[in-house]
Design a protein around this motif. Structure first.
Motif, PDB file in Angstrom:
ATOM      1  N   ALA A  34       0.846  -1.204   0.000  1.00 28.42           N
ATOM      2  CA  ALA A  34       0.000   0.000   0.000  1.00 28.42           C
ATOM      3  C   ALA A  34       0.875   1.245   0.000  1.00 28.42           C
ATOM      4  O   ALA A  34       0.637   2.195  -0.759  1.00 28.42           O
ATOM      5  CB  ALA A  34      -0.937  -0.003   1.205  1.00 28.42           C
ATOM      6  N   VAL A  35       1.908   1.264   0.829  1.00 28.58           N
ATOM      7  CA  VAL A  35       2.834   2.399   0.884  1.00 28.58           C
ATOM      8  C   VAL A  35       3.598   2.499  -0.438  1.00 28.58           C
ATOM      9  O   VAL A  35       3.791   3.590  -0.985  1.00 28.58           O
ATOM     10  CB  VAL A  35       3.816   2.265   2.075  1.00 28.58           C
ATOM     11  N   LEU A  36       4.029   1.354  -0.940  1.00 30.94           N
ATOM     12  CA  LEU A  36       4.771   1.323  -2.202  1.00 30.94           C
ATOM     13  C   LEU A  36       3.972   1.993  -3.320  1.00 30.94           C
ATOM     14  O   LEU A  36       4.482   2.889  -4.012  1.00 30.94           O
ATOM     15  CB  LEU A  36       5.104  -0.117  -2.589  1.00 30.94           C
ATOM     16  N   MET A  37       2.726   1.610  -3.488  1.00 33.69           N
ATOM     17  CA  MET A  37       1.926   2.170  -4.571  1.00 33.69           C
ATOM     18  C   MET A  37       1.568   3.637  -4.329  1.00 33.69           C
ATOM     19  O   MET A  37       1.348   4.385  -5.265  1.00 33.69           O
ATOM     20  CB  MET A  37       0.660   1.339  -4.792  1.00 33.69           C
ATOM     21  N   LYS A  38       1.524   4.055  -3.073  1.00 31.10           N
ATOM     22  CA  LYS A  38       1.219   5.449  -2.759  1.00 31.10           C
ATOM     23  C   LYS A  38       2.423   6.352  -3.017  1.00 31.10           C
ATOM     24  O   LYS A  38       2.271   7.488  -3.448  1.00 31.10           O
ATOM     25  CB  LYS A  38       0.781   5.554  -1.288  1.00 31.10           C
ATOM     26  N   GLU A  39       3.627   5.833  -2.811  1.00 30.96           N
ATOM     27  CA  GLU A  39       4.827   6.661  -2.909  1.00 30.96           C
ATOM     28  C   GLU A  39       5.638   6.427  -4.189  1.00 30.96           C
ATOM     29  O   GLU A  39       6.598   7.135  -4.434  1.00 30.96           O
ATOM     30  CB  GLU A  39       5.710   6.430  -1.683  1.00 30.96           C
ATOM     31  N   TYR A  40       5.257   5.462  -4.999  1.00 33.67           N
ATOM     32  CA  TYR A  40       5.972   5.176  -6.239  1.00 33.67           C
ATOM     33  C   TYR A  40       5.530   6.182  -7.307  1.00 33.67           C
ATOM     34  O   TYR A  40       4.355   6.278  -7.637  1.00 33.67           O
ATOM     35  CB  TYR A  40       5.716   3.733  -6.674  1.00 33.67           C
ATOM     36  N   THR A  41       6.462   6.933  -7.831  1.00 28.38           N
ATOM     37  CA  THR A  41       6.183   8.008  -8.772  1.00 28.38           C
ATOM     38  C   THR A  41       5.412   7.531  -9.999  1.00 28.38           C
ATOM     39  O   THR A  41       4.468   8.188 -10.433  1.00 28.38           O
ATOM     40  CB  THR A  41       7.501   8.689  -9.215  1.00 28.38           C
ATOM     41  N   GLU A  42       5.796   6.405 -10.564  1.00 30.15           N
ATOM     42  CA  GLU A  42       5.101   5.923 -11.760  1.00 30.15           C
ATOM     43  C   GLU A  42       3.639   5.610 -11.462  1.00 30.15           C
ATOM     44  O   GLU A  42       2.754   5.899 -12.276  1.00 30.15           O
ATOM     45  CB  GLU A  42       5.797   4.685 -12.348  1.00 30.15           C
ATOM     46  N   ALA A  43       3.356   5.047 -10.308  1.00 29.58           N
ATOM     47  CA  ALA A  43       1.972   4.754  -9.928  1.00 29.58           C
ATOM     48  C   ALA A  43       1.182   6.054  -9.771  1.00 29.58           C
ATOM     49  O   ALA A  43       0.022   6.150 -10.201  1.00 29.58           O
ATOM     50  CB  ALA A  43       1.936   3.943  -8.634  1.00 29.58           C
ATOM     51  N   ASN A  44       1.807   7.060  -9.179  1.00 29.14           N
ATOM     52  CA  ASN A  44       1.154   8.366  -9.027  1.00 29.14           C
ATOM     53  C   ASN A  44       0.914   9.030 -10.374  1.00 29.14           C
ATOM     54  O   ASN A  44      -0.131   9.640 -10.602  1.00 29.14           O
ATOM     55  CB  ASN A  44       1.982   9.280  -8.125  1.00 29.14           C
ATOM     56  N   ASP A  45       1.887   8.918 -11.284  1.00 34.54           N
ATOM     57  CA  ASP A  45       1.730   9.479 -12.628  1.00 34.54           C
ATOM     58  C   ASP A  45       0.583   8.795 -13.364  1.00 34.54           C
ATOM     59  O   ASP A  45      -0.195   9.448 -14.061  1.00 34.54           O
ATOM     60  CB  ASP A  45       3.025   9.336 -13.435  1.00 34.54           C
ATOM     61  N   TYR A  50      -5.055   9.174 -15.553  1.00 34.57           N
ATOM     62  CA  TYR A  50      -6.450   8.761 -15.724  1.00 34.57           C
ATOM     63  C   TYR A  50      -7.429   9.713 -15.051  1.00 34.57           C
ATOM     64  O   TYR A  50      -8.573   9.829 -15.478  1.00 34.57           O
ATOM     65  CB  TYR A  50      -6.653   7.305 -15.294  1.00 34.57           C
ATOM     66  N   LYS A  51      -6.980  10.410 -14.043  1.00 30.12           N
ATOM     67  CA  LYS A  51      -7.827  11.432 -13.430  1.00 30.12           C
ATOM     68  C   LYS A  51      -8.039  12.566 -14.427  1.00 30.12           C
ATOM     69  O   LYS A  51      -9.161  13.036 -14.620  1.00 30.12           O
ATOM     70  CB  LYS A  51      -7.183  11.951 -12.138  1.00 30.12           C
ATOM     71  N   ALA A  52      -6.955  12.985 -15.098  1.00 28.41           N
ATOM     72  CA  ALA A  52      -7.045  14.050 -16.100  1.00 28.41           C
ATOM     73  C   ALA A  52      -7.903  13.603 -17.296  1.00 28.41           C
ATOM     74  O   ALA A  52      -8.714  14.378 -17.819  1.00 28.41           O
ATOM     75  CB  ALA A  52      -5.654  14.452 -16.572  1.00 28.41           C
ATOM     76  N   LYS A  53      -7.713  12.359 -17.705  1.00 28.49           N
ATOM     77  CA  LYS A  53      -8.483  11.813 -18.829  1.00 28.49           C
ATOM     78  C   LYS A  53      -9.976  11.792 -18.488  1.00 28.49           C
ATOM     79  O   LYS A  53     -10.817  12.134 -19.323  1.00 28.49           O
ATOM     80  CB  LYS A  53      -7.993  10.394 -19.132  1.00 28.49           C
ATOM     81  N   ALA A  54     -10.297  11.399 -17.269  1.00 33.24           N
ATOM     82  CA  ALA A  54     -11.700  11.344 -16.837  1.00 33.24           C
ATOM     83  C   ALA A  54     -12.303  12.751 -16.800  1.00 33.24           C
ATOM     84  O   ALA A  54     -13.453  12.954 -17.216  1.00 33.24           O
ATOM     85  CB  ALA A  54     -11.805  10.686 -15.466  1.00 33.24           C
ATOM     86  N   ALA A 107     -20.583   3.965 -20.273  1.00 36.38           N
ATOM     87  CA  ALA A 107     -19.577   3.480 -21.230  1.00 36.38           C
ATOM     88  C   ALA A 107     -18.236   4.170 -20.996  1.00 36.38           C
ATOM     89  O   ALA A 107     -17.176   3.528 -21.038  1.00 36.38           O
ATOM     90  CB  ALA A 107     -20.057   3.718 -22.654  1.00 36.38           C
ATOM     91  N   LEU A 108     -18.285   5.475 -20.732  1.00 37.56           N
ATOM     92  CA  LEU A 108     -17.050   6.226 -20.470  1.00 37.56           C
ATOM     93  C   LEU A 108     -16.364   5.703 -19.220  1.00 37.56           C
ATOM     94  O   LEU A 108     -15.149   5.471 -19.210  1.00 37.56           O
ATOM     95  CB  LEU A 108     -17.367   7.722 -20.319  1.00 37.56           C
ATOM     96  N   SER A 109     -17.148   5.482 -18.183  1.00 32.76           N
ATOM     97  CA  SER A 109     -16.599   4.962 -16.929  1.00 32.76           C
ATOM     98  C   SER A 109     -15.963   3.595 -17.135  1.00 32.76           C
ATOM     99  O   SER A 109     -14.845   3.337 -16.664  1.00 32.76           O
ATOM    100  CB  SER A 109     -17.711   4.882 -15.884  1.00 32.76           C
ATOM    101  N   GLN A 114     -11.219   0.039 -17.731  1.00 33.47           N
ATOM    102  CA  GLN A 114     -10.494  -0.994 -18.479  1.00 33.47           C
ATOM    103  C   GLN A 114      -9.090  -0.526 -18.831  1.00 33.47           C
ATOM    104  O   GLN A 114      -8.117  -1.255 -18.658  1.00 33.47           O
ATOM    105  CB  GLN A 114     -11.253  -1.383 -19.753  1.00 33.47           C
ATOM    106  N   GLU A 115      -8.980   0.702 -19.335  1.00 34.93           N
ATOM    107  CA  GLU A 115      -7.674   1.230 -19.730  1.00 34.93           C
ATOM    108  C   GLU A 115      -6.743   1.342 -18.524  1.00 34.93           C
ATOM    109  O   GLU A 115      -5.600   0.901 -18.573  1.00 34.93           O
ATOM    110  CB  GLU A 115      -7.827   2.601 -20.396  1.00 34.93           C
ATOM    111  N   SER A 116      -7.246   1.945 -17.451  1.00 34.65           N
ATOM    112  CA  SER A 116      -6.395   2.127 -16.272  1.00 34.65           C
ATOM    113  C   SER A 116      -6.087   0.789 -15.615  1.00 34.65           C
ATOM    114  O   SER A 116      -4.984   0.574 -15.113  1.00 34.65           O
ATOM    115  CB  SER A 116      -7.033   3.094 -15.265  1.00 34.65           C
TER     116      SER A 116
END
Length: 184
Positions: A34-45, A50-54, A107-109, A114-116
């Motif tokens: 959980a910490v790894l995925m929260k602090e790993y830069t690539e995961a954050n990017d 996908y937040k921007a895409k949404a 459909a958008l959701s 699926q992509e993310s």
């Protein structure tokens, strides 16, 4: 005869003791996923992407929804003026558009999920491969995962290598867009 048995027993016990002292210590560690995925830069990017895409695709749909709401609001006032036949026809048309907009939102959701999901799965596989290579390089017998999907119920903190893994992954990760360009 008794002396030979005693000497044989002592010899066997000495050999057994030597084998035990020669036995290699099993080296273990754990990573808090959980910490790894929260602090790993690539995961954050990836999450930011996908937040921007949404937001971008959501704005287009939001415009259509607002237009629909305005038509629905004007329908109320025009219904009495234009008669019952017009109101029924326009009401049915508005219902169809409302269904279409709901389907478009769904459909958008699903598309974004699926992509993310595919990219996240790929990232997880990459991280697992990295941890496996790290474990081999550092001569670990086991590296356990803790966090959201905990497989370890307790571990001493001295065995936590999460920060080491995050540091090395972040050093290795090369973002597609350099940080200087992101801030513009």
């Amino acid at each position: 005869m008794k002396k030979k048995v005693v000497i044989l027993a002592i010899t066997i016990s000495l050999i057994a003791c030597n084998k035990k002292s020669e036995a290699k210590e099993v080296k273990t560690a754990y990573v808090d996923t959980a910490v790894l995925m929260k602090e790993y830069t690539e995961a954050n990017d990836l999450e930011a992407k996908y937040k921007a895409k949404a937001e971008e695709k959501g704005k287009q749909l939001e415009t259509e929804i607002n237009r629909f709401k305005q038509e629905a609001a004007s329908f109320q006032s025009q219904a009495q003026a234009n008669g019952q036949a017009w109101a029924q026809q326009k009401g049915a048309e508005l219902q169809r558009r409302e269904q279409q907009l709901g389907q478009a939102q769904q459909a958008l959701s699903q598309q974004l999920q699926q992509e993310s999901g595919a990219e996240t799965d790929s990232l997880v596989v990459k991280v697992k491969k990295f941890i496996k290579a790290y474990g081999k390089e550092k001569d670990y017998a086991y590296i356990y995962g803790t966090g959201d999907a905990a497989t370890v119920l307790y571990a001493e903190e001295k065995y936590d290598i999460t920060k080491d893994i995050i540091k090395l992954l972040n050093e290795k990760y090369k973002p597609l867009v350099p940080k200087a360009e992101k801030n513009k």
